[in-house]
Each structure stands twice: as structure tokens, then as C-alpha cells.
Design an enzyme around this catalytic site. Structure first.
Site, PDB file in Angstrom:
ATOM      1  N   GLY A 592      30.943  33.281  39.748  1.00  0.00           N
ATOM      2  CA  GLY A 592      30.582  33.438  38.347  1.00  0.00           C
ATOM      3  C   GLY A 592      31.812  33.504  37.463  1.00  0.00           C
ATOM      4  N   PHE A 596      35.464  38.238  30.964  1.00  0.00           N
ATOM      5  CA  PHE A 596      36.900  38.508  31.021  1.00  0.00           C
ATOM      6  C   PHE A 596      37.588  37.941  32.246  1.00  0.00           C
ATOM      7  CE2 PHE A 596      34.629  42.069  29.099  1.00  0.00           C
ATOM      8  CZ  PHE A 596      34.929  41.772  27.792  1.00  0.00           C
ATOM      9  N   ILE A 598      37.218  35.405  36.160  1.00  0.00           N
ATOM     10  CA  ILE A 598      36.428  34.701  37.156  1.00  0.00           C
ATOM     11  C   ILE A 598      35.990  35.685  38.237  1.00  0.00           C
ATOM     12  CG2 ILE A 598      36.513  32.863  38.889  1.00  0.00           C
ATOM     13  CD1 ILE A 598      38.520  31.479  37.075  1.00  0.00           C
ATOM     14  N   VAL A 599      34.789  35.496  38.747  1.00  0.00           N
ATOM     15  CA  VAL A 599      34.282  36.387  39.781  1.00  0.00           C
ATOM     16  C   VAL A 599      34.219  35.641  41.111  1.00  0.00           C
ATOM     17  CG1 VAL A 599      32.440  37.972  40.394  1.00  0.00           C
ATOM     18  CG2 VAL A 599      32.889  37.471  37.988  1.00  0.00           C
ATOM     19  N   LYS A 613      36.047  40.706  40.475  1.00  0.00           N
ATOM     20  CA  LYS A 613      36.263  40.141  39.150  1.00  0.00           C
ATOM     21  C   LYS A 613      37.758  40.196  38.844  1.00  0.00           C
ATOM     22  CE  LYS A 613      34.792  42.007  35.033  1.00  0.00           C
ATOM     23  NZ  LYS A 613      33.730  42.495  34.176  1.00  0.00           N
ATOM     24  N   ASP A 718      27.787  46.064  24.938  1.00  0.00           N
ATOM     25  CA  ASP A 718      27.708  44.625  25.165  1.00  0.00           C
ATOM     26  C   ASP A 718      26.534  44.322  26.099  1.00  0.00           C
ATOM     27  OD1 ASP A 718      28.326  41.996  24.866  1.00  0.00           O
ATOM     28  OD2 ASP A 718      30.016  42.001  26.265  1.00  0.00           O
TER      29      ASP A 718
END
Ligand SMILES: *[C@@H]1O[C@H](CO)[C@@H](O)[C@H](O)[C@H]1NC(C)=O
Ligand SMILES: *[C@@H]1O[C@H](CO)[C@@H](O)[C@H](O)[C@H]1NC(C)=O
Ligand SMILES: *[C@@H]1O[C@H](CO)[C@@H](O)[C@H](O)[C@H]1NC(C)=O
Length: 765
Positions: A592, A596, A598-599, A613, A718
Site C-alpha cells: 500500500g 506518508f 510506502i507500506v 510503513k 484524519d
């Protein structure tokens, strides 16, 4: 066909008479002819266990034909051994099958088998434990230890030599569906056991004046007269072992005529009842003598009689039984030539010296006979059990935390050997737990509600474990609790007010980590505290800022960056870049792209899948939420926050990496990704309305926890579908705390005016 039918009929007669045996007839009839017939007898409630063999099929004893199963399902402790070769099957072909291996218990003072035969409660059982040392441990040292049935003493197990075969047998009513056989270490060598057998016995026999309040421990069981077998007979429905016994002054007789053994319920096997002895000297008595070490021991004798001779017209055999000179039976009797008769004493024989004398009466022309005798010692069942409520609670605690202790049998009883870490109140009629020490026991998770059921608990030591979440209110409901140690765990939030009150009142000694101790204002104000979430619809969110501790922390940390990182509570981890790289197999699989960073998919040494992450370190502070803006401050917030937050609807945090090269947050892996992707994929078609509702509720509960369950409260700022993750059960968890805000409780004055969140989700104004 007629023959077949009559056979089936006579077989079902047998099955009626043998209440413990079901006879299954399998017959195949072809062209009106019986081609095969077999009988399988199934003994209900029987158990034959070979101790010390790994799980496998059943194994058959070559002498008795009895099948034995492994003991794996009835005990979790102990170590398996084979006896040494010189005592094993290779040198002794007729060694009973169970004696070739043992289970030994080097750990714990009391180890118990839990046996659960079907329909056990309130039924009479014969239980036999067998032992042969056979130098299984190579030490050539004979151990001595005690055997308990449930909570009551049964017998001491001692050996004459390494090949001595010791059998201990007890007759007892099962008080519950589980029967415990316990081995107790007396400090005279490691207890072990070779075999265990349970045989249901007709409830109406082997009665005593004490009814069900005693167990009968076998002292002697003799088959008197002729003997040509092993002493163990397949047609003994109760599987008793009869030792041959014929003193030289006695003469044996036997018969081959039919004798009914069903009449009395005791059902001695043919081999036993069809042999007998009389005194050689004609008129004299048959005498049995024994001495008891314990002058208070209570003995019961069961004597078996049947006439084995064809009597002439003028002959008669009339018998009296005496114990130490006084008659056992009121009247003399004539043994029947048709069925077996059993006599026993209605009052226990007590004292040191015992003499049973079987005599002929004056008018009897023939000498007395005796076919068999059993002598038992009665043991009172005077130990109490632990109260069932406490047993259930502690068993539930044991199961919840998978407590790694020798906890078997009854928790409090027998008094001398309660479970490790447990102390009890010994008041009648039930014992209860008053102290529980689970310190340094490696237990994990929240405090289980089962603790509240230990109502007499005075002392609870849970220190130095990995207990998590909040310290529950209900601990204050334990009225007798005087000592509570919670130190060295990972609790979040503060100690409940009710417990703090007990502490202040001086009724409770409480040990707890500083971080969970509330400062005075938060304790007093908790109930009235306003969670200052300001929601303004007409203006931009005006959010309150006071503590920018994390900035200070960050600056401090920067200053001392060379030292080790902040101490993480046990279970959480701080990783180096190299570790992160290896966990993710060199950042192999992208699962994903968060706001903030890339995972990546990774897996820990134990195989747990995790999501990593990655956030590149950057000192620039760009606008929040733009997809490619890594922000160290946000990272900092998220890491600090996640360490304090535990809830089933909040993505759980495995650890983080924060070294010079990079920053990373490591979460549990959520197999179904984020809700946004899920809803826009094909999979969403199968998502029921109920499931959708559940996801909404899960998310709401996560938020609720952040606002009301956390101290100080947290506002996510958020919330959007991309930040709601789904595990493989489609349970939702909230993630991504990058822009969250911590509200200090006691000051709401400064105002933050920065817009936070993701365009499209924040208020347009
Ligand atoms: C005991 O002997 C059997 C057969 O020889 C073997 O399979 C088993 O592993 C042995 N058990 C132990 C504990 O050594
Ligand atoms: C071991 O003890 C039993 C029981 O007393 C005895 O029958 C047997 O002969 C003894 N065996 C050895 C090798 O001494
Ligand atoms: C609990 O056991 C530990 C050692 O295992 C001991 O240090 C501690 O004092 C015990 N706690 C209580 C309350 O006795």
C-alpha cells in the site's frame, strides 16, 4: 435361521444381565444360512491407560488381551521413559504391557491425571495404578512417593527392587465427572507411573456402614484353593486381580459344575469361585491372620462361598465366620451348590491384630470351606474440595493466559500441596483461594474478568508480566483484597478511582508503575472532566494546543541520539534499519501507499505477518496530507501515541524504527487492506449490509476509545476510509495517527489554527 435367532436371543439375555457390557451382534445371513457371527463386547466407562507412551493407536497386552491407550490426553506434565533394557520386554516376554514404560514427574510437588470416563459421577469405580521402576532413569535409586485419589490420600508407593511390580487399587464413588489421580513428591525421589485402569463396578456392592464417605483400598485379594491362571481373568467383569493363596495346612477342592455368579452382584470369575480350600485336619477352622501398622485402620472383609462337592444325603456343611472371636454374620449358613454367596462385616474391624476364622458349626458333618476373600482398608473422604466457583475462575485464568505452571488436580486441596503460587482459606465445607501469585509468569493480555470471581482474594501479585489495556474497575469489588502488585506490566491509562480510594483509605497496598498512577488533578476531576473536542461547523477547526512535549522530546532525543532509544515496554520493539530491511525481505512486497509513505509486507521471526510503513526522514515540513510528504513530526506523534493505545479497533502496533537512515512504523498486518480500496474492489459486492454496519460500529468504537478511553484524550483528525483497515475477519481497526492531537486535560487555553486532515474530508470552509 432358528439357531441364529436363538443365539441372538441368548446373547441379548447375557447383555441384560451384564449391565456394564453391551453386546453387539454382527451377523451376515445369506440364503437363509448364518455365515458369520461375531460378538463385540464394549465396556462402558472403562479406561485402560499406558503411561509414558506417545499418542498412537491402541496396544494390546499379550497376556490379558486388554487394549491400552496413551496417557497424552489425560495429562500435560511429566516426561516419558522406557524402563532399562534388562527389565523390559526383550528380557521378560510376559512383562505386562504397561510396565515397559513410565511417565516421570521431576517437576512440581503434585502432578495429576484427569480421567473422564463417560457417565462417571455417582458411580462406583475400581481404579488401579501400576508401577515398576525398572531403573528407567539409570540411577538405580528406588523412589518413594504418595498417591492421591482426587484430594484424599490413597497409598504410599514403595519398591523392594527395580523389578518389583506394584499395583495399587481403590474402590471409590466418583464425586464428579472428572477423577484425579495425583502423584505427590515427598522428597524421596521422583514420582512416576506405569499404568492406570478404571473399571466401573456395580454401585450396590462393596458397601460399608459409611456409605459413600469412604474409599476402599485393597489390602489383599485371594483366590483360595486350586489355581492355574495368572490371577487376572477375562471373565471377571470388574477386572480384579486374584492372588493364589493356599497355606500348607489347607487342602484344595474344585468343581467343573455350573455355578451362578450373577446372583450376588459381586460376580467372582469362574476360576475363582470354582476352587476352594478346607482344613486338612477335618474339624478345625480356616484362619487368616494379619497385623495392621495403624491401630486405627478400619478393615472390611468380603468372603466368597460356594459348595463344590456333591453332598451325600446325611452330609451337611454349615459355616460360622468369626473375627477376633466374635461372630461376623448373625447366623450360620450353608454354602449353596448353585450360586456364589458373599459375606462381609457390617462394622469395620479395627485394632492392630486381626484373626478371621471360618468354622464349621457343631451340627455340621463336613469341614468349613472358603473360595475367596478380599480385604480392604477404608479411608474417609474427609478432605474438602475447592469451591466450584473458585475452581472455575482459576481454571479460566489458567486457560486464558496458558499459565505455564504445574497446575493440576484441585487447586487448594489436599492442604499440604496446593497449586504453585496459590494459598487458600481452609474453612468448611469448601476451600477458597485467598492469595494468587502470578508474578513473572509470562502472562499476556488484559486482566481477565475471571479474577473478580475469586471473591475471598486477599493478595494478588501480577507483577512483571505483559499485561495490557486498562486496569479494570472490578478489582475494587474484591472486598478482601489487601495487596495488589501490578508493577512491570504494560497497562495503559490510569488506575481506577475506586482502587485509588482504597489505597488512600489505607485498606489496600498497591504497587503500580508510575505511568499508571494518576496525578491528583486527573484523579479528582475524572468524573467531571470535559473532553474538549471542539467541533465548529462555521469556522475552520479551532483546535487547542498546549503540550508540544513531543517537540521537546524530539529535541532532547536529537541531542542524545547516540544513546539507546527510549525504553519500550516488553513486547514492543524498536528496530534498526537493517532489521526492518530483513523483516521485509529487502522491501520486497509493497502492499500500500499511505499518506506518508510506502507500506511493505514483512514477517517477524515467529512468522507473524506485519505491515511496515516506511517514512523517509526529512526536515522539511510540508502541508499535511499531501500524499508524498513524509513528516518526522507526524511520525513522532504517531509512534508516541501508538505506544499508549491498545484497543481491538485500533491497529495494533508492533514496533518502530527511528535511526539516522529512516523511520518506520510497524503494525499488525491487516489482510483485507484499507476500507477505501476494499469498497472500490470487486470484493465489495459480497459485503453484506450487516458487515458494513459492523465495520461502521468497529470504527466508531475505535474513535470512542480515542476520545474517552485514552488519558489524555486523542483526536484523530484524519478519519477517512483509507485509514480504516480490515483484518481477515473484516473487523475494522483505525490506523494512521499522523496528524492526531493530544489534548492535555487541565488546560484548554492556547488555540491551534492549523488546518489538518485530507482535502475532501475536512470541512470545506
Ligand atoms: C521406548 O521404546 C520404543 C520402542 O522401542 C521407542 O519407539 C520409544 O521412542 C522409546 N521411548 C523413549 C521415551 O525412549
Ligand atoms: C524383587 O522383589 C520381588 C518382590 O519382593 C521378588 O519377588 C523378586 O524376586 C525380587 N527380584 C530380585 C531380582 O531381587
Ligand atoms: C510472588 O512470587 C515471587 C517469586 O516467584 C516473590 O518474589 C514474590 O514476593 C511473591 N509475591 C508475594 C505477594 O508473595
Amino acid at each position: 435361521m432358528d439357531t441364529a435367532e436363538s443365539m441372538v436371543e441368548s446373547l441379548s439375555n447375557i447383555s441384560d444381565r451384564c449391565s456394564q457390557v453391551s453386546v453387539v451382534v454382527v451377523s451376515v445371513v445369506t440364503n437363509h444360512k448364518l455365515s458369520s457371527l461375531s460378538i463385540i463386547s464394549v465396556h462402558r466407562g472403562r479406561k485402560s491407560i499406558d503411561c509414558g507412551v506417545p499418542t498412537q493407536g491402541l496396544d494390546k497386552d499379550r497376556v490379558t488381551g486388554i487394549f491400552y491407550a496413551s496417557d497424552d490426553s489425560s495429562i500435560t506434565t511429566g516426561v516419558n521413559f522406557n524402563v532399562s533394557e534388562e527389565y523390559g520386554y526383550s528380557t521378560n516376554l510376559f512383562l505386562p504391557y504397561v510396565l515397559g514404560d513410565v511417565r516421570a514427574f521431576p517437576q512440581g510437588s503434585r502432578n495429576c491425571y484427569s480421567l473422564k470416563p463417560s457417565k462417571a459421577k455417582d458411580n462406583l469405580y475400581l481404579i488401579r495404578a501400576s508401577f515398576m521402576y525398572g531403573n528407567y532413569d539409570g540411577k538405580n535409586a528406588l523412589p518413594e512417593f504418595d498417591l492421591y485419589l482426587n484430594v484424599n490420600f490413597w497409598s504410599t508407593v514403595k519398591f523392594k527392587n527395580a523389578s518389583d511390580q506394584v499395583y495399587k487399587e481403590i474402590l471409590s464413588f466418583a464425586t464428579s465427572d472428572t477423577t484425579y489421580v495425583c502423584l505427590v513428591n515427598k522428597g524421596k525421589g521422583t514420582p512416576f507411573i506405569s499404568g492406570l485402569e478404571l473399571r466401573p463396578v456395580n454401585n450396590t456392592i462393596y458397601g460399608t456402614e459409611y456409605g459413600r464417605n469412604v474409599s476402599l483400598v485393597l489390602y489383599q485379594r485371594w483366590d483360595i484353593g486350586y489355581l492355574n491362571g495368572t490371577g487376572r481373568y477375562q471373565n471377571d467383569i470388574y477386572d480384579r486381580i486374584w492372588s493364589p493363596y493356599t497355606p500348607v495346612s489347607w487342602i484344595s477342592t474344585k468343581t467343573t459344575e455350573y455355578l451362578d455368579i450373577f446372583q450376588s452382584g459381586y460376580r467372582p470369575p469362574d476360576e475363582v469361585i470354582k476352587t476352594a480350600a478346607s482344613p486338612k485336619s477335618g474339624d478345625g477352622p480356616l484362619e487368616l491372620v494379619w497385623t495392621s501398622e495403624d491401630p486405627n485402620a478400619r478393615f472390611y472383609a468380603f468372603l466368597y462361598f460356594a459348595e463344590l462337592e456333591k453332598l451325600e444325603k446325611n452330609d451337611s456343611r454349615k459355616i460360622n465366620i468369626l473375627w477376633n472371636g466374635s461372630p461376623v454374620s448373625e447366623n450360620s449358613f450353608i454354602p449353596s451348590s448353585k450360586y456364589s454367596m458373599t459375606f462381609s462385616n457390617s462394622k469395620a474391624f479395627t485394632g492392630k491384630d486381626h484373626l478371621i476364622s471360618v468354622q464349621k458349626t457343631e451340627d455340621s458333618t463336613l469341614p468349613p470351606i472358603l473360595n475367596a476373600i478380599e480385604i480392604f482398608t477404608a479411608y474417609s473422604l474427609d478432605e474438602f474440595f475447592t469451591a466450584i466457583k473458585d475452581v472455575n475462575a482459576i481454571e479460566s485464568i489458567k486457560a486464558t493466559y496458558k499459565v505455564n505452571k504445574i497446575w493440576s488436580g484441585d487447586p487448594c486441596s489436599p492442604r499440604l500441596f496446593p497449586w504453585e503460587g496459590i494459598e487458600c482459606v481452609y474453612s468448611n465445607p469448601n476451600y477458597q483461594i485467598k492469595s494468587l501469585n502470578l508474578s513473572s509468569s509470562g502472562i499476556q493480555g488484559p486482566i481477565a474478568s475471571a479474577f473478580r470471581n475469586l471473591t475471598l482474594l486477599e493478595s494478588l501479585d501480577l507483577s512483571n508480566n505483559d499485561l495490557q489495556q486498562n486496569v479494570p474497575e472490578f478489582l475494587a469489588d474484591l472486598k478482601h483484597l489487601k495487596f495488589l502488585n501490578l508493577k512491570g506490566n504494560n497497562f495503559t491509562g490510569f488506575i481506577p478511582k475506586s482502587l485509588m480510594k482504597k489505597l488512600k483509605d489505607g485498606v489496600l497496598a498497591l504497587s503500580v508503575d508510575d505511568q499508571n498512577l494518576c496525578n491528583s488533578s486527573s484523579c479528582q476531576d475524572k468524573n467531571n472532566m470535559v473532553v474538549p473536542i471542539v467541533v465548529a461547523t462555521s469556522v475552520i477547526f479551532l483546535l487547542v494546543v498546549l503540550v508540544i512535549i513531543w517537540i521537546i522530546l524530539r529535541q532532547r532525543k536529537r541531542g542524545a541520539n547516540s544513546g539507546p532509544g527510549p525504553l519500550l515496554p516488553t513486547g514492543k520493539r524498536r528496530f534498526t534499519y537493517n532489521e526492518v530491511s530483513s523483516i521485509t525481505k529487502n522491501f520486497n512486497k509493497v502492499i500500500g501507499k499511505g499518506a506518508f509513505g510506502i507500506v511493505y509486507l514483512g514477517s517477524l521471526e515467529d512468522g507473524t505477518e506485519i505491515a511496515v510503513k516506511m517514512i523517509k526522514d526529512s526536515s522539511s515540513t510540508r502541508p499535511q496530507g499531501s500524499s508524498s510528504s513524509p513528516a518526522p513530526k507526524e511520525f513522532q506523534v504517531e509512534a508516541e501515541l501508538l505506544l499508549t493505545v491498545h484497543h481491538r479497533n485500533i491497529a495494533s502496533f508492533v514496533g518502530y524504527c527511528d535511526d539516522d537512515r529512516s523511520m518506520a512504523l510497524i503494525y499488525e498486518y491487516m489482510a483485507n487492506g484499507n476500507l477505501q480500496d476494499y469498497l472500490s474492489s470487486e470484493k465489495a459486492e459480497d459485503l453484506s449490509w450487516e458487515r458494513r454496519l459492523h465495520i461502521a460500529i468497529d470504527s466508531a468504537q475505535g474513535l470512542e476509545y480515542l476520545h474517552n478511553g485514552c488519558m489524555p484524550p486523542i483526536v484523530h483528525r484524519d478519519v477517512k476510509t483509507a485509514n480504516i483497515l480490515l483484518n481477515d475477519n473484516l473487523e475494522a481497526k483505525i490506523a494512521d495517527f499522523g496528524v492526531s492531537k493530544v489534548f492535555p486535560e487541565d488546560d484548554i487555553s492556547p488555540v491551534e489554527t492549523v488546518v489538518m486532515g485530507t482535502p475532501g474530508y475536512i470541512d470545506p470552509e
